[in-house]
Design a protein around this motif. Structure first.
Motif, short mmCIF file in Angstrom:
data_model
loop_
_atom_site.label_atom_id
_atom_site.label_comp_id
_atom_site.label_asym_id
_atom_site.label_seq_id
_atom_site.Cartn_x
_atom_site.Cartn_y
_atom_site.Cartn_z
N VAL A 105 0.96 -1.12 0.09
CA VAL A 105 0.04 -0.04 0.03
C VAL A 105 0.85 1.14 -0.13
O VAL A 105 0.36 2.42 -0.40
CB VAL A 105 -0.98 0.10 1.26
CG1 VAL A 105 -1.77 -1.23 1.26
CG2 VAL A 105 -0.33 0.13 2.51
N MET A 108 1.36 2.90 -3.51
CA MET A 108 0.24 3.49 -4.14
C MET A 108 0.40 4.84 -4.61
O MET A 108 1.07 5.71 -3.86
CB MET A 108 -1.29 3.10 -3.20
CG MET A 108 -1.45 2.03 -3.04
SD MET A 108 -1.34 0.53 -4.24
CE MET A 108 -2.69 1.51 -5.35
N SER A 174 6.51 -6.00 -7.27
CA SER A 174 5.34 -5.65 -6.61
C SER A 174 4.19 -5.34 -7.53
O SER A 174 4.21 -4.55 -8.60
CB SER A 174 5.51 -4.54 -5.80
OG SER A 174 4.36 -3.58 -5.23
N ARG A 175 3.03 -6.04 -7.24
CA ARG A 175 1.76 -5.66 -8.15
C ARG A 175 1.37 -4.46 -7.97
O ARG A 175 1.02 -3.84 -9.08
CB ARG A 175 0.70 -6.59 -7.72
CG ARG A 175 0.78 -8.11 -8.00
CD ARG A 175 -0.10 -9.29 -7.59
NE ARG A 175 -1.52 -8.66 -8.41
CZ ARG A 175 -2.63 -8.22 -7.94
NH1 ARG A 175 -2.62 -7.97 -6.50
NH2 ARG A 175 -3.49 -8.02 -8.65
N THR A 176 1.54 -3.73 -7.01
CA THR A 176 0.94 -2.27 -6.75
C THR A 176 1.93 -1.48 -7.53
O THR A 176 1.40 -0.44 -8.17
CB THR A 176 1.03 -2.02 -5.35
OG1 THR A 176 1.96 -2.40 -4.63
CG2 THR A 176 -0.57 -2.50 -4.77
N ALA A 309 -4.96 2.43 -10.46
CA ALA A 309 -4.02 1.42 -9.69
C ALA A 309 -4.53 0.81 -8.58
O ALA A 309 -4.29 -0.16 -7.95
CB ALA A 309 -2.75 2.03 -9.28
N TYR A 310 -5.59 1.50 -7.75
CA TYR A 310 -6.23 0.92 -6.54
C TYR A 310 -6.97 0.04 -6.74
O TYR A 310 -7.51 -0.55 -5.69
CB TYR A 310 -6.88 2.21 -5.91
CG TYR A 310 -5.92 3.22 -5.25
CD1 TYR A 310 -5.63 3.29 -3.98
CD2 TYR A 310 -5.35 4.17 -6.01
CE1 TYR A 310 -4.76 4.18 -3.33
CE2 TYR A 310 -4.34 5.06 -5.65
CZ TYR A 310 -4.01 5.10 -4.34
OH TYR A 310 -3.23 6.20 -4.01
N LEU A 313 -6.21 -3.63 -5.61
CA LEU A 313 -6.01 -3.98 -4.25
C LEU A 313 -7.14 -5.11 -3.48
O LEU A 313 -7.98 -4.83 -3.90
CB LEU A 313 -5.97 -2.69 -3.22
CG LEU A 313 -4.97 -1.66 -3.60
CD1 LEU A 313 -4.91 -0.63 -2.56
CD2 LEU A 313 -3.49 -2.25 -3.56
N GLN A 317 -5.90 -4.64 1.86
CA GLN A 317 -5.04 -3.50 1.72
C GLN A 317 -5.82 -2.33 1.63
O GLN A 317 -5.04 -1.24 1.84
CB GLN A 317 -4.41 -4.02 0.09
CG GLN A 317 -3.32 -5.20 0.23
CD GLN A 317 -2.83 -5.39 -1.37
OE1 GLN A 317 -3.55 -5.53 -2.15
NE2 GLN A 317 -1.61 -5.70 -1.26
#
Length: 330
Positions: A105, A108, A174-176, A309-310, A313, A317
């Protein structure tokens, strides 16, 4: 005859005691640090942390600092810390989120818009809560340290949002982090830190993001002459230690290392401001780099683009995202 042999017997007894008594043995403490030599994270470890621990322990501990991913990639180092072959390590929350997805997180985009906001999270109860997730993986969480926002370093000019158009940019796994990069308009391309410079040289990627001192310390400025300051996400170092090693320390030695970690954090803060100023001066005057800072309007364009992008989650998350937002709204 007996009087002559007495000193020899005493000397032998002392030597034997030194060999069998742990109090006389120097205990080596291995510290693995992701950034390269000269980085504030390395300087603070080599100078302040090492000196404090070795001096205050009267030489019982010897700190060996390894930098520039010389002890392996994030996976290798993390496993080493879990097994206790590496006692202390520093890596980014982006890399470590593969072991504790909750850390992601902090990658982000535009969640923590300024240095003050980042510190309120990383050095407060919310940061302690987020660190605890990595603590469940067999390591001892120590601290989160803000470095700088991520600069976008590229081999081709990228001065505004419309210049991006699917350019390949290095990402962590990292996926985020990948989602944040994609939200800006890039094509995220995962590469380990040791392959970024080669990737830029060979055209595998045209850009990477890094903390400001990393532009010089990782030698990106040798081949990538264009720097874009967008402030989209911060670089945050996570210091963690071997849980078995830390728990095995006598109480007074745990207190010693706890104090040493605080000194390390304070020293790092002092070095980072100086390093940023020197980095910007060096890359412009000696390497011919150009630095572009986005306007507030251009940042707003990036922020709007990266809202998607959110969407990736998990509910857990997103709960942490809302926790961060609530803390920052106080």
């Amino acid at each position: 005859m007996k009087l002559r042999t007495l000193p020899l017997l005493c000397a032998c007894s002392v030597m034997s005691l030194a060999l069998i008594c742990p109090a006389f043995a120097v205990q080596k403490v291995t510290m693995s640090i992701l950034p390269g030599n000269g980085d504030p994270a390395v300087v603070a470890a080599q100078k302040d942390f090492k000196e404090f621990i070795e001096t205050k322990s009267n030489g019982r501990y010897e700190v060996e600092v390894y930098f520039g991913a010389t002890m392996g990639n994030c996976d290798t180092v993390f496993q080493g810390v879990q097994f206790g072959t590496i006692q202390i390590a520093l890596d980014s929350v982006s890399n470590l989120s593969q072991f504790a997805p909750e850390l992601a997180v902090m990658d982000m985009p535009f969640l923590m818009p300024g240095e003050e906001q980042v510190r309120r999270i990383t050095e407060g109860p919310v940061g302690d809560h987020i660190m605890s997730y990595l603590g469940k993986k067999g390591v001892h969480p120590v601290q989160l340290n803000l470095v700088t926002p991520r600069a976008i370093v590229s081999t081709t000019p990228l001065t505004k949002p419309d210049d991006i158009h699917g350019q390949k940019m290095r990402s962590t796994t990292s996926r985020t982090h990948m989602a944040a990069i994609k939200g800006l308009g890039f094509a995220p391309t995962p590469l380990p830190p040791s392959e970024i410079l080669t990737g830029l040289q060979q055209g595998v990627i045209v850009a990477t993001d890094t903390e400001y001192p990393g532009i010089y310390n990782w030698r990106f400025c040798d081949v990538a002459k264009h720097i874009l300051l967008s402030d989209y996400i911060p670089v945050i170092w996570f210091v963690y230690a071997s849980q078995d090693w830390y728990n095995s320390l006598p109480a007074e030695d745990r207190a010693l290392f706890d104090e040493g970690f605080k000194i390390y954090q304070q020293a790092f803060r002092g070095y980072i401001d100086e390093a940023v100023e020197q980095t910007f001066k060096t890359i412009q005057e000696e390497y011919g780099c150009t630095i572009t800072r986005l306007t507030d309007e251009e940042k707003a364009v990036f922020a709007e683009r990266s809202r998607g992008a959110y969407d990736i989650l998990t509910p857990a998350q997103m709960k942490l995202v809302e926790m961060i937002r609530a803390e920052l709204s106080k």
